[in-house]
Scaffold this active site. Structure first.
Site, short mmCIF file in Angstrom:
data_model
loop_
_atom_site.label_atom_id
_atom_site.label_comp_id
_atom_site.label_asym_id
_atom_site.label_seq_id
_atom_site.Cartn_x
_atom_site.Cartn_y
_atom_site.Cartn_z
N ASP A 182 16.03 45.30 66.45
CA ASP A 182 14.83 45.10 65.63
C ASP A 182 15.03 44.22 64.40
OD1 ASP A 182 13.56 46.65 67.47
OD2 ASP A 182 13.20 48.36 66.14
N LYS A 225 40.84 49.99 65.12
CA LYS A 225 41.48 48.76 64.67
C LYS A 225 41.03 48.55 63.22
CE LYS A 225 40.82 48.26 69.29
NZ LYS A 225 39.89 49.06 70.09
N HIS A 247 41.95 54.83 68.90
CA HIS A 247 41.43 53.56 69.41
C HIS A 247 40.97 52.63 68.27
CE1 HIS A 247 38.53 51.18 72.08
NE2 HIS A 247 39.70 51.09 72.70
N HIS A 287 34.92 41.85 75.65
CA HIS A 287 35.45 43.11 75.14
C HIS A 287 34.70 43.60 73.89
CE1 HIS A 287 38.76 45.72 73.39
NE2 HIS A 287 38.72 46.15 74.64
N ASP A 326 44.43 45.69 49.70
CA ASP A 326 44.20 45.97 48.27
C ASP A 326 42.91 46.74 48.01
OD1 ASP A 326 46.54 44.60 47.74
OD2 ASP A 326 45.54 42.73 47.22
N LYS A 372 32.09 45.27 71.19
CA LYS A 372 31.33 46.52 71.11
C LYS A 372 30.28 46.36 70.01
CE LYS A 372 35.90 47.80 72.11
NZ LYS A 372 35.86 47.71 73.53
#
Length: 470
Positions: free
Chosen positions: A395, A212, A210, A388, A217, A390
């Site tokens: 704090d 990405k 899952h 979508h 370089d 995440k």
């Protein structure tokens, strides 16, 4: 002896073997008892359910060869870094022990919200590549973005740049053989992650990558929730605009992302790549540079690394913890942490999309609303398209951005990666963005949620049964 008797004997032998395995490797007594009852009372179906959902995959370790790529030792973390990391030294040590990734100094971080901004930054970095491009995605869909990448890869390969790409074979199931062949024809080294195979049905279906990740370089790295899909630019015909969060890392943290890619590359290509030459600077850190630590997690690890990080972030929160995630299916541990934090006076807020991309998933997410609301957690429903992202911010001190949802699939089955940023200014930026999105959203109250129909409650209850596989 008739065939039916032989089948019964084989079934009994298999059931006994599984029962022995459950008793030897069982976790909580309640869970062990539930699986024993299922095997005893549901002929055939109980065994199938256990094979799909019940096995302790962290003990099976079917992906052992991936573990051999990096045998990093746990190095002591400099006191100066722990001091800068402030009271989140426990999170720092946790990641260091589980993933062998230390916090890195002298990184620049760029927050990338939604598709347009993200892909502008990605293509700018890709066009500047001089040595190599490493790229992997859960969803890689054909369209304008994919065509643009193909043309860019063609030009870069002609310039002598090595381009390596991994795509998840299930997440990218719509990716045509023609497009993959086009990539290969221009010189891109491309591999699918765990292609579906009937002889390895459970592992090839369940263990999905899952992540990405883009690394250019060894200097520039990208991760977050955004896949390669035109819906991030054009929207979705059913859900409307897709909103998501990504991050660009320039500096030593990109090398940690590259290590994650290299481990995955070894699994799909059986080729050991070398790390790039991104060297950490020796100068004192300045206000514009961030401390970043990468945390990776997958079914081959001894512990659910990202789940533990989420758990610790929630437990260490003193003032607030704000969470944006489309799939809040927390399981008992994270649910208890959220309830405990809220009941002890921490400002706990969760922002989810009001519209789900799957009815089953949407009902399952909502099945956890009542115990959260009852504990005082504030829930906000984002109405504009599909959210979508995440992200966790807490704090004014720590931020997590990455690919992992708050669900059992991300914690137990998927290969995931997150970036932890220990920085006040970056945290305040994410906090302001969160509060701005909450202002656009509708707060769901406990009283309102309790008034939902019994049919809705039935859907939620039924959907919750499937939470371990969603």
């Amino acid at each position: 002896m008739t065939l039916s008797i032989v089948l019964v004997i084989l079934y009994v032998v298999l059931a006994i073997a599984m029962i022995i395995g459950i008793l030897v490797n069982g976790a909580r007594p309640s869970k062990t008892l539930a699986w024993l009852l299922a095997i005893f009372t549901i002929p055939v179906g109980g065994i199938i359910l256990y094979l799909l959902l019940g096995r302790n995959r962290r003990k099976n370790k079917i992906l052992r060869k991936k573990q051999a790529v990096f045998s990093r030792e746990i190095k002591p973390i400099p006191d100066g870094v722990l001091k800068i990391g402030n009271r989140y030294s426990r999170v720092i040590r946790l990641i260091n022990k589980n993933c062998r990734f230390q916090p890195t100094l002298h990184n620049s971080t760029t927050l990338l919200k939604d598709g347009k901004t993200t892909f502008e930054s990605i293509f700018e970095a890709l066009e500047g590549a001089t040595d190599y491009i490493h790229l992997q995605y859960y969803i890689f869909e054909e369209g304008e973005l994919a065509d643009r990448l193909l043309n860019l890869f063609r030009a870069k390969v002609n310039e002598g740049v090595k381009v390596r790409m991994i795509y998840d074979s299930i997440g990218s199931y719509t990716l045509s053989r023609k497009y993959v062949n086009d990539l290969k024809s221009v010189g891109v080294e491309v591999y699918p992650f765990l292609p579906f195979r009937f002889d390895h049905f459970l592992s090839s279906l369940n263990y999905r990558n899952h992540r990405k990740i883009i690394v250019v370089d060894g200097i520039h790295g990208f991760t977050g929730g955004i896949n390669i899909s035109d819906k991030y630019l054009k929207g979705d015909p059913n859900l409307g605009t897709w909103h998501d969060m990504h991050i660009r890392l320039t500096g030593p943290a990109a090398k940690q992302l590259e290590e994650v890619f290299i481990a995955d590359w070894y699994l799909v290509a059986e080729e050991q790549l070398q790390l790039g030459n991104c060297i950490e600077k020796e100068e004192p850190i300045n206000i514009e540079e961030k401390i970043v630590q990468i945390v990776s997690s997958g079914p081959e690890d001894d512990f659910p690394n990202i789940q533990q990080v989420y758990f610790e972030m929630i437990n260490e929160a003193k003032n607030y913890v704000y969470i944006t995630n489309p799939y809040i299916i927390p399981g008992n541990e994270i649910l208890l942490a959220l309830q405990t934090a809220s009941l002890s006076g921490v400002d706990v807020r969760i922002l989810v999309s009001e519209h789900a991309d799957s009815n089953l998933v949407g009902w399952t997410v909502r099945s956890y609303f009542e115990p959260l609301l009852k504990a005082g957690v504030q829930l906000f429903l984002f109405p504009d398209g599909f959210l979508h992202s995440k992200v966790i911010v807490s704090d004014d001190a720590i931020v997590s951005i990455g690919t992992a949802n708050i669900d059992i699939r991300s914690f137990e089955h998927n290969f995931e990666v997150n970036a932890l940023i220990y920085d006040k200014s970056f945290s305040l930026q994410l906090k302001a963005d969160f509060l701005n999105d909450c202002a656009k959203s509708r707060e769901l109250t406990f009283y309102e949620h309790k008034q939902r129909s019994w049919i809705t409650k039935l859907k939620e209850g039924a959907a919750k049964i499937f939470s371990p596989i969603l």
